[in-house]
Design an enzyme around this catalytic site. Sequence first.
Site, PDB file in Angstrom:
ATOM      1  N   ASP A 147     -18.013  60.951  31.596  1.00 33.42           N
ATOM      2  CA  ASP A 147     -17.886  61.041  30.135  1.00 33.42           C
ATOM      3  C   ASP A 147     -17.532  62.432  29.626  1.00 33.42           C
ATOM      4  OD1 ASP A 147     -20.274  62.368  30.498  1.00 33.42           O
ATOM      5  OD2 ASP A 147     -21.510  60.927  29.425  1.00 33.42           O
ATOM      6  N   CYS A 201     -23.059  40.150  21.482  1.00 33.05           N
ATOM      7  CA  CYS A 201     -24.427  40.255  20.943  1.00 33.05           C
ATOM      8  C   CYS A 201     -24.785  39.121  19.987  1.00 33.05           C
ATOM      9  CB  CYS A 201     -24.600  41.593  20.236  1.00 33.05           C
ATOM     10  SG  CYS A 201     -24.514  43.019  21.335  1.00 33.05           S
ATOM     11  N   CYS A 207     -30.961  46.529  17.040  1.00 32.81           N
ATOM     12  CA  CYS A 207     -30.771  47.968  17.229  1.00 32.81           C
ATOM     13  C   CYS A 207     -30.522  48.689  15.912  1.00 32.81           C
ATOM     14  CB  CYS A 207     -29.610  48.222  18.182  1.00 32.81           C
ATOM     15  SG  CYS A 207     -28.021  47.524  17.653  1.00 32.81           S
ATOM     16  N   CYS A 254     -32.160  60.083  23.023  1.00 28.09           N
ATOM     17  CA  CYS A 254     -32.958  59.035  22.384  1.00 28.09           C
ATOM     18  C   CYS A 254     -32.628  57.708  23.054  1.00 28.09           C
ATOM     19  CB  CYS A 254     -32.635  58.974  20.892  1.00 28.09           C
ATOM     20  SG  CYS A 254     -33.521  57.672  19.996  1.00 28.09           S
ATOM     21  N   CYS A 261     -33.337  46.445  22.515  1.00 34.70           N
ATOM     22  CA  CYS A 261     -32.277  45.491  22.849  1.00 34.70           C
ATOM     23  C   CYS A 261     -32.814  44.394  23.770  1.00 34.70           C
ATOM     24  CB  CYS A 261     -31.110  46.213  23.511  1.00 34.70           C
ATOM     25  SG  CYS A 261     -29.779  45.113  24.034  1.00 34.70           S
TER      26      CYS A 261
END
Length: 389
Positions: A147, A201, A207, A254, A261
């Site tokens: 990333d 989802c 969330c 965090c 979830c």
Amino acid sequence: MNVKPNDSVSRAAWRKLVDRLAREVGFDLVAVTDAAEFVADRAIALRRIDEGMMDGLPWFTKSRVRRGTSPEELLPGARSIICLGLNYYPDSEDSETPGAGRVARYARGRDYHRLMKRRMRRLVIALSEHPLLQDADTNIGARWFVDDGPMLDRAAAGRAGLGWFGKNGNVLNPSFGSWLLLGQIITDLDLTPDAPLSKNCGQCTRCMPACPTDAIVAPYVVDNRRCISYLTIEHKGTIPRELREGMGNWVFGCDICQEVCPVNRKAKAADDSNFGRRDLSALDLIELLEMTEADFRRRFAGTPIMRAKWTGMQRNACVALGNVGDTSAVPALARAVSVSGGLPPLVRQHAAWALGRIGGPEARAALDSARETEQDESALCEIRQALAR
């Protein structure tokens, strides 16, 4: 030069080899997509920049997005993208220690950037040295990214079927949930691509209200400027006052939107000694605030926590101490807010805020004393506001 299967080597054989070798070097998930441009994902990322959602990340530029969504630009002759997932979920439930600083699970161990890049390099070498490739009589072309590279890692993972996009912006996998670190290898190997998953989802939005700083402003839309992970790691300046209370006792990253979830409830635990260090799950906030820079480097060397830097972690410790509200922290905060303590103005600002949150005669005396000697206008403003409480 594109590496294609010859008459004796099928695409299926190439793909089977990639899957096996990827798992042998330590990855939990493997999926493949083609090297076509990520047109839709590029448009979304550019729009997020225009909307200010990526403010505070000076490296996340439009030119970076355009480059990162064009595999051919990253590797001329690219044919496939091998998408990899590494599970980092600890083998025991996370029990919060009252009054301690919380660290996101992915950071409780070795720096995953180096770890994953080493494994991807081993994978490419193993492919290059395998008899199948030698039979093809050519060399493999490859570049690998985590990333910190320009590739949109979640876009590649989604198209490859490694997982689906959750409403909190994370990639979700049926077996590992969102507790995954993502990597990509762009290659000129002609591999059979996987199809994207049909899962999503549904109507779940757990969330979104769970985020204490309201960073998930709409399904699949995260305002980076409000995210606790950004505030505690990437953001190097003053944390906006209106967001400090919502940070709770998080000092690095965090996990809240992942913890609530439902997909993550059945996530498999990681079998990797590089993650899950218990000494990094709950940090003593006073100890963190009073560390010297040399202490900080010794304690967190080789971990992702180094990214926040010594001053950033002291700032975060002040905010967490203010939210915890324990009066036993007042002496340490009093030393931190004083110019004589030798800490940077950024830390003194947040120490003043914490003293104002905790309150009491000792906290007020420390603020009164600091006001007499403070020369930095930002720190002085925080001291005045804290006293006004």
